[in-house]
Design a protein around this motif. Sequence first.
Motif, short mmCIF file in Angstrom:
data_model
loop_
_atom_site.label_atom_id
_atom_site.label_comp_id
_atom_site.label_asym_id
_atom_site.label_seq_id
_atom_site.Cartn_x
_atom_site.Cartn_y
_atom_site.Cartn_z
N ALA A 1 0.83 -1.23 -0.09
CA ALA A 1 -0.02 0.10 0.06
C ALA A 1 0.87 1.22 -0.12
CB ALA A 1 -0.72 0.04 1.12
N TYR A 2 2.04 1.17 0.85
CA TYR A 2 2.95 2.21 0.87
C TYR A 2 3.76 2.68 -0.35
CZ TYR A 2 6.55 5.59 2.53
OH TYR A 2 7.52 6.41 2.41
N HIS B 1 1.91 2.99 -3.59
CA HIS B 1 1.21 2.22 -4.55
C HIS B 1 1.34 3.15 -5.69
CE1 HIS B 1 -2.37 3.58 -2.67
NE2 HIS B 1 -2.79 3.37 -3.79
N LYS B 2 0.69 4.57 -5.30
CA LYS B 2 0.34 5.78 -6.53
C LYS B 2 1.71 5.89 -7.51
CE LYS B 2 -3.22 7.93 -3.59
NZ LYS B 2 -3.62 8.92 -3.16
N GLN B 3 2.94 5.61 -6.86
CA GLN B 3 4.11 5.79 -7.45
C GLN B 3 4.50 4.57 -8.39
OE1 GLN B 3 5.59 8.61 -7.54
NE2 GLN B 3 4.37 9.40 -5.74
N LEU B 4 4.04 3.41 -8.00
CA LEU B 4 4.16 2.41 -8.97
C LEU B 4 2.97 2.44 -9.97
CD1 LEU B 4 4.56 -0.74 -6.55
CD2 LEU B 4 5.97 -0.22 -8.79
N VAL B 5 1.82 2.94 -9.79
CA VAL B 5 0.85 3.27 -10.68
C VAL B 5 1.36 4.24 -11.92
CG1 VAL B 5 -1.73 4.42 -11.27
CG2 VAL B 5 -1.18 2.79 -9.06
N LYS B 6 1.86 5.13 -11.45
CA LYS B 6 2.34 6.00 -12.43
C LYS B 6 3.54 5.56 -13.23
CE LYS B 6 1.88 10.28 -9.38
NZ LYS B 6 2.76 11.11 -8.51
N ARG B 7 4.45 4.62 -12.62
CA ARG B 7 5.39 4.10 -13.19
C ARG B 7 4.88 2.92 -14.44
NH1 ARG B 7 10.50 0.28 -10.98
NH2 ARG B 7 11.43 -0.16 -12.84
N MET B 8 3.79 2.26 -14.15
CA MET B 8 3.18 1.19 -14.81
C MET B 8 2.62 1.94 -15.93
SD MET B 8 1.79 -1.47 -12.06
CE MET B 8 3.11 -2.55 -11.06
N ALA B 9 2.08 3.00 -15.80
CA ALA B 9 1.30 3.96 -16.74
C ALA B 9 2.36 4.46 -17.81
CB ALA B 9 0.45 4.95 -16.13
N ASP B 10 3.29 4.77 -17.26
CA ASP B 10 4.58 5.24 -18.32
C ASP B 10 5.02 4.20 -19.20
OD1 ASP B 10 4.34 8.00 -17.25
OD2 ASP B 10 6.00 7.62 -15.85
N GLY C 1 -3.13 -7.63 3.47
CA GLY C 1 -3.26 -6.34 3.87
C GLY C 1 -2.62 -5.26 2.51
N ASN C 2 -2.25 -5.93 1.39
CA ASN C 2 -1.92 -5.23 0.47
C ASN C 2 -2.72 -4.93 -0.71
OD1 ASN C 2 0.86 -5.53 1.37
ND2 ASN C 2 0.77 -7.47 0.48
N GLY D 1 8.40 -2.91 -4.64
CA GLY D 1 7.00 -2.53 -4.17
C GLY D 1 6.08 -3.29 -4.67
N VAL D 2 6.54 -4.18 -5.47
CA VAL D 2 5.59 -5.28 -5.93
C VAL D 2 5.79 -6.67 -5.19
CG1 VAL D 2 5.17 -7.01 -8.09
CG2 VAL D 2 5.61 -4.40 -8.41
N VAL D 3 4.68 -7.05 -4.57
CA VAL D 3 4.74 -8.28 -3.77
C VAL D 3 4.77 -9.70 -4.55
CG1 VAL D 3 3.78 -9.68 -2.05
CG2 VAL D 3 3.72 -7.14 -1.89
#
Length: 226
Positions: free
Chosen positions: A141-142, A144-153, A173-174, A199-201
Amino acid sequence: MKSQDELKKEAGYRAADLVEDGMTVGLGTGSTVRYLLDALGERIKKDGVHFIGVPTSKRTADYGRELGMEIKSLDDVDQIDITIDGADEVDPDLNGIKGGGGAQTWEKLVATNSKTCAWIVDESKVVDQLGKFPLPVEVLAYGHKQLVKRMADLGYRPEVRLVDGQPFETDEGNIIIDLHLDQIDDPYALADKLSNMTGVVEHGLFLDMTQTVVIGGQDGTKLMNK
């Protein structure tokens, strides 16, 4: 014409025959697996079959206990004889996408500690190429918005999975990010790339992990073997 639920039930009941008395069995998660659990519950009552079930989610553990199964965690068994689970997509090489129910991390842990694996699906899940079904990626969760941005890029078209407007929470809890890829040309390369993202589990690509797929179809239940 049989309904999708009828096909799932036929596959689940057929797969129950793979379980023998005295086995340790990995129990998957999902709507098709629920029929498997029902079939195994009937065998316990009618035939006195006994096995140890290792669940891939809390809801599978709870339902298994309701049906009279002896449930143990992965850490409480030495080895698993067979894991039977569902899949969201399966290709001709028996590679698949899993995690539509949000349990792919536990599912992969149980599968990798099994002597053999079998998947149960209805015929709509058998595809020529993976990717039409959104690929689930479990992330912390911590951050995760940065991961969303990276995946979008990277062009992955990510979307945080929501339930009632809030991020879906896994048993650990993820959070789940679903990738809308349409098609996956090289699942092995994608799996490596996702696994190396901080950050990816765990991701929902299950590659070279199953030996048998039980398919419920309009013409009856059939097996695909590797």
